[in-house]
Design a protein around this motif. Structure first.
Motif, PDB file in Angstrom:
ATOM      1  N   GLY A   1       9.440  -6.746  11.826  1.00  0.00           N
ATOM      2  CA  GLY A   1       9.610  -5.350  10.969  1.00  0.00           C
ATOM      3  C   GLY A   1       8.749  -4.890   9.156  1.00  0.00           C
ATOM      4  N   ARG A  53       5.519  -2.809   9.767  1.00  0.00           N
ATOM      5  CA  ARG A  53       5.285  -1.853   7.882  1.00  0.00           C
ATOM      6  C   ARG A  53       3.937  -1.813   7.679  1.00  0.00           C
ATOM      7  N   ARG A  54       3.447  -3.223   7.827  1.00  0.00           N
ATOM      8  CA  ARG A  54       2.386  -2.852   6.541  1.00  0.00           C
ATOM      9  C   ARG A  54       1.358  -3.332   7.622  1.00  0.00           C
ATOM     10  N   VAL A 114       0.998  -0.993   9.926  1.00  0.00           N
ATOM     11  CA  VAL A 114       1.433   0.843  10.536  1.00  0.00           C
ATOM     12  C   VAL A 114       1.059   0.687  11.764  1.00  0.00           C
TER      13      VAL A 114
END
Length: 319
Positions: free
Chosen positions: A185, A189-190, A192
């Protein structure tokens, strides 16, 4: 624990975007102190310049001997059709892949599945490739169990992906398998990325962007994520959109490539993984919070989809 070493085998015409995605996803997987979990190295049949599909070349320092020194091998695709690879190039690729040690994880990107299959690594296994080349692949490799509709396949230590966008999904799957859903996760997120897509999700979604004036299922999906601990029915979801269950099922497939039931199961499993990793809740409590009804039901689904029990998953990834 040392870094997990990955070798990416490239050829002339390598797709720069796919290669960049591989390095980016694995490069963002890091421990609490910033230590990289992976070391990704690119190699070719011969060291030297390799043309990309853009207006630039790569300077590759490593040859195929690297394939026998790593824990994961990824075979990249090119802008040339793998259906028409010359006998000489296929022989060279097969010789290179024979350097791979037993137990090494092997993955192919898009039409590179043709090269991996020709080397005999996909016989008797599930595999996929780009949707436009599925018929040719099936005809050439009858011993392979082709899954034409999915983003990527996982059959033991061999993976195949469908194309450009699914490369990220396949790589993220490997990160999650190695280090758990929490690390996966963070990586998503890093870079995108949207929430992780399961292997069995569809390559082609009929209506990825809704037309003006056409209602979708976004409200139902958002509501379902907030109520995963409830035994949600098709009627419950349809009522959130004010439509019939038949219309909901059709729109779900158009927008996600899955049925409502398949989508819900994937979300429940994702929530279960997160809770097993990040909390001290007992298996019964995790099952209840994810809407499985019982620990036995959750155990059954985790074994079917992930080939692991809840307790074994927690031992591997808790904390």
């Amino acid at each position: 624990m040392g870094q997990h070493r990955i070798a990416v085998l490239v050829r002339d015409g390598v797709l720069a975007m796919e290669l960049g995605v591989v390095h980016r996803v694995f490069g963002e997987a890091r421990g609490a102190e910033g230590r990289p979990f992976y070391e990704v190295t690119t190699c070719a049949l011969e060291p030297g310049p390799v043309r990309t599909d853009g207006d630039f070349c790569l300077g590759i320092e490593h040859g195929p001997e690297l394939l026998g020194e790593v824990s994961t091998v990824i075979v990249a695709s090119t802008d040339r059709d793998a259906v028409s690879v010359s006998d000489a190039e296929q022989s060279a690729m097969t010789a290179a892949l024979r350097r791979v040690r037993p137990g090494t994880r092997v993955a192919s990107i898009c039409t590179a599945a043709f090269l991996v299959a020709a080397a005999g690594l996909l016989d008797g296994r599930e595999a996929t490739t780009h949707w436009a080349r599925v018929a040719a692949f099936r005809e050439r490799f009858p011993a392979v169990r082709v899954r034409p509709e999915v983003l990527y396949t996982v059959d033991g230590d061999v993976l195949t992906s469908a194309g450009v966008a699914s490369v990220a999904d396949m790589c993220l799957h490997m990160v999650r398998s190695d280090h758990g859903a929490t690390v996966g996760g963070v990586v998503a997120r890093r870079v995108v990325m949207p929430p992780h897509r399961q292997a069995g999700e569809a390559q082609l979604i009929e209506r990825p962007v809704m037309e003006d004036g056409v209602a979708g299922t976004a409200r139902a999906r958002s509501w379902a994520l907030e109520h995963l601990d409830h035994p949600l029915s098709l009627r419950d979801l349809a009522d959130r959109e004010g439509i019939s269950t038949r219309t909901l099922s059709r729109r779900f497939r158009e927008e996600t490539g899955n049925s409502p039931g398949q989508w819900l199961l994937a979300r429940r499993l994702e929530r279960a993984r997160e809770l097993l990793e990040t909390t001290e809740l007992g298996v019964d409590a995790v099952a209840a919070r994810c809407g499985f009804g019982s620990a036995a039901a959750m155990r059954l689904h985790m074994r079917a989809v992930m080939q692991v029990s809840p307790s074994a998953y927690r031992r591997n990834f808790h904390g």
